[in-house]
Design an enzyme around this catalytic site. Structure first.
Site, PDB file in Angstrom:
ATOM      1  N   LYS B  18      31.809 -42.666  10.839  1.00  0.00           N
ATOM      2  CA  LYS B  18      31.725 -42.810  11.793  1.00  0.00           C
ATOM      3  C   LYS B  18      31.786 -40.564  12.289  1.00  0.00           C
ATOM      4  CE  LYS B  18      28.846 -44.462  15.904  1.00  0.00           C
ATOM      5  NZ  LYS B  18      29.753 -45.057  16.987  1.00  0.00           N
ATOM      6  N   GLN B  19      31.025 -40.509  12.870  1.00  0.00           N
ATOM      7  CA  GLN B  19      30.960 -38.737  13.680  1.00  0.00           C
ATOM      8  C   GLN B  19      29.773 -38.408  14.020  1.00  0.00           C
ATOM      9  OE1 GLN B  19      31.537 -35.192  11.978  1.00  0.00           O
ATOM     10  NE2 GLN B  19      31.431 -34.074  13.510  1.00  0.00           N
ATOM     11  N   GLY B  20      30.228 -38.544  15.823  1.00  0.00           N
ATOM     12  CA  GLY B  20      29.351 -37.893  16.567  1.00  0.00           C
ATOM     13  C   GLY B  20      29.738 -36.613  17.408  1.00  0.00           C
ATOM     14  N   ALA B  21      29.430 -36.617  18.482  1.00  0.00           N
ATOM     15  CA  ALA B  21      29.644 -34.690  18.863  1.00  0.00           C
ATOM     16  C   ALA B  21      30.591 -34.291  19.491  1.00  0.00           C
ATOM     17  CB  ALA B  21      28.307 -34.492  20.122  1.00  0.00           C
ATOM     18  N   GLU B  22      31.375 -35.311  20.206  1.00  0.00           N
ATOM     19  CA  GLU B  22      32.989 -34.961  20.605  1.00  0.00           C
ATOM     20  C   GLU B  22      33.863 -35.571  19.395  1.00  0.00           C
ATOM     21  OE1 GLU B  22      33.898 -34.295  23.409  1.00  0.00           O
ATOM     22  OE2 GLU B  22      32.057 -33.352  24.239  1.00  0.00           O
ATOM     23  N   VAL B  25      35.143 -41.113  13.840  1.00  0.00           N
ATOM     24  CA  VAL B  25      35.996 -42.103  13.124  1.00  0.00           C
ATOM     25  C   VAL B  25      35.978 -42.321  12.045  1.00  0.00           C
ATOM     26  CG1 VAL B  25      36.142 -44.337  14.229  1.00  0.00           C
ATOM     27  CG2 VAL B  25      35.098 -42.672  15.705  1.00  0.00           C
ATOM     28  N   ASP B 148      29.572 -44.717  28.852  1.00  0.00           N
ATOM     29  CA  ASP B 148      28.772 -45.255  28.263  1.00  0.00           C
ATOM     30  C   ASP B 148      28.557 -45.687  27.787  1.00  0.00           C
ATOM     31  OD1 ASP B 148      27.068 -44.018  25.805  1.00  0.00           O
ATOM     32  OD2 ASP B 148      29.207 -43.002  24.848  1.00  0.00           O
TER      33      ASP B 148
END
Lengths: 176, 241
Positions: B18-22, B25, B148
């Site tokens: 997973k890749q988020g803005a911060e 994973v 969140d």
């Protein structure tokens, strides 16, 4: 029978943990470890719930050493320090290290992958090497809970091992 | 799978999931255990020292929140390593878990195929909603603000005896705060998230809120009051910033 795992893959080291009963030469062992002639970490089994607890502390010690961030002087004292919740080095080593009259001990050996010196290390102990599965007979659950300040309400949602390793992983910036 | 052999930033043992803005994973094996690694990657637009500082503080507060939850009696993943140099937190990969989001989607699809009514769907989700409310009530009673709350940040674990366990994850935006305002906003964020991801189960939140009030009894009245305020005006307190 024995517990052996690979630590952080960046540094290619393994950790083996042995349980030794009825050790007759604790004072001698202690002296050799302090002098550095015996390259291993000797830990009181009463304060260890699972060898994974030592793995988390040892892994952290290896990474700190490689990053040049150790708090104590050697890898082995760093493991004992990591196991403890105290910031006082002497107290940590006293608490988790073995005393001169201790009979039972856990021995952690960190090796480069491919290296094999466990037989040599173990040959210095005048005691009975026992299966690591017998560790629960020596762990003092009440003392572990007290040391790491873990209440029963927490153990309803976590195993004691998980609670302990979480504290070891966060020890530098939490006050338990 | 060819992709499995490709080396990621954390070595062969880990796979990016997973890749988020911060953060990124990864999933893999560490110290002999199934492990999730959350890496807060460098932000090139920030001054390096500032970026390091911010990242370190966020990693600390995230790890602290996980421990704080455990102490409060809330299921969270165990932590195996916190490494500021690598900007990573290594934690337990909770086994036999699905996100609440995936679970609701799956249950909804099943209900559609069975041509059941929306009512029976809600019935099925009722025990889970209650459990979520209970966990969140406990969270806030201990002054932990998650920051969140979404159905993706809650894991559902079902054991052999079909006991439901909710595990809270991703405390990246969490903080400790006793104000009713922050608690109300926390709940508001969840309501909005549920509305946008699970349009068919809009009444789910009511059940969650109900169970929340029972668990966080002391503050229930005040939080509800604040919640209604927040609901009327939106998440931000003022129109500025």
């Amino acid at each position: 029978m024995t517990y052996k795992i690979e630590l952080d893959s960046d540094y290619r080291k393994n950790l083996s943990v042995f349980l030794i009963k009825d050790v007759q030469n604790a004072a001698e062992i202690k002296e050799m470890v302090v002098k550095g002639t015996l390259d291993c970490c000797v830990i009181k089994p009463t304060l260890i719930i699972h060898p994974f607890q030592i793995a988390v502390a040892a892994n952290k010690a290896v990474i700190s050493k490689m990053q040049d961030k150790m708090t104590t002087k050697t890898l082995h004292t760093e493991i004992l320090y990591n196991l403890s919740t105290s910031r006082n080095i002497t107290q940590s080593l006293m608490k988790f290290g073995v005393g001169e009259s201790d009979k039972n001990m856990l021995v952690g050996v960190i090796e480069e992958s491919g290296e094999d010196r466990t037989d040599n290390v173990l040959s210095h102990f005048k005691g009975i090497i026992s299966p690591i599965e017998e560790l629960p007979k020596f762990s003092d659950t009440a003392l572990i809970k007290k040391t790491y300040k873990i209440k029963d309400s927490e153990l309803a949602v976590s195993t004691l091992t998980d609670s302990v390793v979480t504290r070891i992983a966060t020890r530098d910036f939490t006050s338990v | 799978m060819a992709d499995d052999g490709r080396k990621c930033a954390l070595g062969y043992d880990f796979k990016l999931i997973k890749q988020g803005a911060e953060a990124k994973v990864y999933k893999g094996n560490y110290l002999g255990r199934p492990t999730i690694v959350k890496e807060r990657f460098k932000k090139s637009y920030r001054l390096l020292d500032l970026d390091n500082h911010i990242t370190k503080e966020r990693i600390k507060s995230e790890a602290r929140a996980v421990l704080r939850c455990k102490i409060a009696g809330i299921h969270t993943p165990a932590l195996y390593l916190v490494d500021f140099e690598r900007r990573c937190i290594y934690m337990e990969d909770v086994q036999n878990s699905t996100t609440i989001k995936d679970y609701i989607t799956q249950i909804s699809e099943e209900a559609e195929n069975e041509a059941g009514t929306a009512g029976s769907l809600l019935m099925k989700l009722y025990p889970i909603a209650q459990e979520i409310g209970k966990v969140l009530g406990k969270l806030h009673a201990n002054n932990i603000i998650h920051g969140d709350l979404t159905s993706s940040n809650m894991l559902l674990v079902k054991d052999e005896k079909d006991t439901l366990t909710i595990v809270l994850i991703d405390f990246g935006l969490s903080h400790v705060e006793s104000s009713m305002e922050d608690k109300a906003v926390d709940l508001y964020v969840l309501q909005r998230a549920l509305m946008s991801t699970h349009a068919n189960v809009d009444r789910l939140f009511a059940t969650i809120l109900d169970a929340y009030m029972k668990e966080n009894k002391k503050e229930s009245h005040e939080v509800l009051k604040k919640f209604n305020e927040v609901w009327a005006r939106g998440r931000k307190r003022t129109m500025v910033g």
